[in-house]
Write a protein that holds these residues in place. Structure first.
Motif, mmCIF file in Angstrom:
data_model
loop_
_atom_site.group_PDB
_atom_site.id
_atom_site.type_symbol
_atom_site.label_atom_id
_atom_site.label_comp_id
_atom_site.label_asym_id
_atom_site.label_seq_id
_atom_site.Cartn_x
_atom_site.Cartn_y
_atom_site.Cartn_z
ATOM 1 N N GLY A 106 0.826 -1.474 -0.007
ATOM 2 C CA GLY A 106 -0.001 -0.001 -0.096
ATOM 3 C C GLY A 106 0.917 1.302 -0.021
ATOM 4 N N SER A 107 2.044 1.211 -0.480
ATOM 5 C CA SER A 107 3.005 2.409 -0.379
ATOM 6 C C SER A 107 2.984 3.171 -1.807
ATOM 7 N N MET A 108 2.110 2.775 -2.683
ATOM 8 C CA MET A 108 2.277 3.657 -3.793
ATOM 9 C C MET A 108 1.620 4.936 -3.990
ATOM 10 N N PRO A 109 0.399 5.178 -3.245
ATOM 11 C CA PRO A 109 -0.226 6.349 -3.136
ATOM 12 C C PRO A 109 0.532 7.284 -2.393
ATOM 13 N N LEU A 110 1.484 7.176 -1.417
ATOM 14 C CA LEU A 110 2.314 7.914 -0.773
ATOM 15 C C LEU A 110 3.489 8.332 -1.907
ATOM 16 N N LYS A 111 4.075 7.327 -2.653
ATOM 17 C CA LYS A 111 5.154 7.627 -3.446
ATOM 18 C C LYS A 111 4.409 8.780 -4.503
ATOM 19 N N TYR A 112 3.212 8.359 -4.874
ATOM 20 C CA TYR A 112 2.665 9.387 -5.844
ATOM 21 C C TYR A 112 2.334 10.899 -5.372
ATOM 22 N N SER A 113 1.940 10.802 -3.964
ATOM 23 C CA SER A 113 1.647 11.987 -3.360
ATOM 24 C C SER A 113 3.066 12.899 -3.517
ATOM 25 N N GLU A 114 4.166 12.149 -3.579
ATOM 26 C CA GLU A 114 5.482 12.812 -3.300
ATOM 27 C C GLU A 114 6.150 13.244 -4.560
#
Length: 197
Positions: A106-114
């Motif tokens: 579930g780490s992709m949303p954080l990567k996209y937000s950055e």
């Protein structure tokens, strides 16, 4: 400046004998099939030897051997982006790989937000939701990625992943390119998308 965008070569890169020339060559992931180090090395040797002045790549969900790794010894004109960026002739490129472990964690949303504000060319493997992300039945794009793209409005967003949706789509502020060169049977069907910046 011209950019040649390719993606999803899946070990078939040696078949791409007549790639169009461009100032910058971008590969947006899935250059291997089984994700082995030997496949990655074979691809990198081919990629480095191409005549394009600058080369940029990110990993895709098939390129498992690169998760958490850096690539040592690349020439100065070749850049592997892993949630990182590079500026070439005043144009800012930022790239995010797609590893299935990150999806499951579930780490992709954080990567996209950055993804940084001011990114001119965004390179991901995964498409944004609803833009060249469908195999005809299902859309596989990320809504979090789409939301961030709509916030920062890069001039170009380059991705792959969905072989049957290859092409270019001109949005209001961003041109989108799915650069997959293979079809759903992993047969080479094109030599990428050429874009002007």
């Amino acid at each position: 400046m011209t950019i040649l965008h390719i993606s999803d070569t899946h070990g078939n890169h040696h078949q791409l004998r007549n790639l169009p020339l461009a100032d910058i060559l971008v590969h947006s992931g899935d250059f291997t099939m089984a994700g082995t180090e030997d496949e990655a090395i074979d691809f990198l040797e081919w990629f480095i030897d191409l005549p394009h002045r600058h080369k940029i790549l990110v990993a895709g969900n098939h390129d498992d051997c690169l998760r958490g790794e850096s690539i040592e010894g690349l020439p100065d004109n070749c850049h592997y982006l892993d949630c990182s960026g590079v500026t070439i002739h005043g144009i800012t490129f930022y790239g995010i790989p797609l590893f299935m472990e990150d999806v499951m964690e579930g780490s992709m949303p954080l990567k996209y937000s950055e993804i940084p504000d001011g990114t001119d060319v965004l390179i991901t493997h995964e498409p944004p939701l609803g833009i060249m992300d469908s195999n005809g039945r299902t859309g596989f794009g990320s809504d979090e990625l789409l939301a961030r793209v709509l916030e920062i409005c890069p001039r170009l967003h380059l991705f792959g992943h969905i072989h049957s949706s290859t092409g270019i789509h001109a949005g209001k502020y961003t041109a989108f390119s799915n650069g997959s060169v293979v079809d759903d049977e992993y047969m080479v069907v094109k030599c990428g998308n050429k874009l002007a910046f």
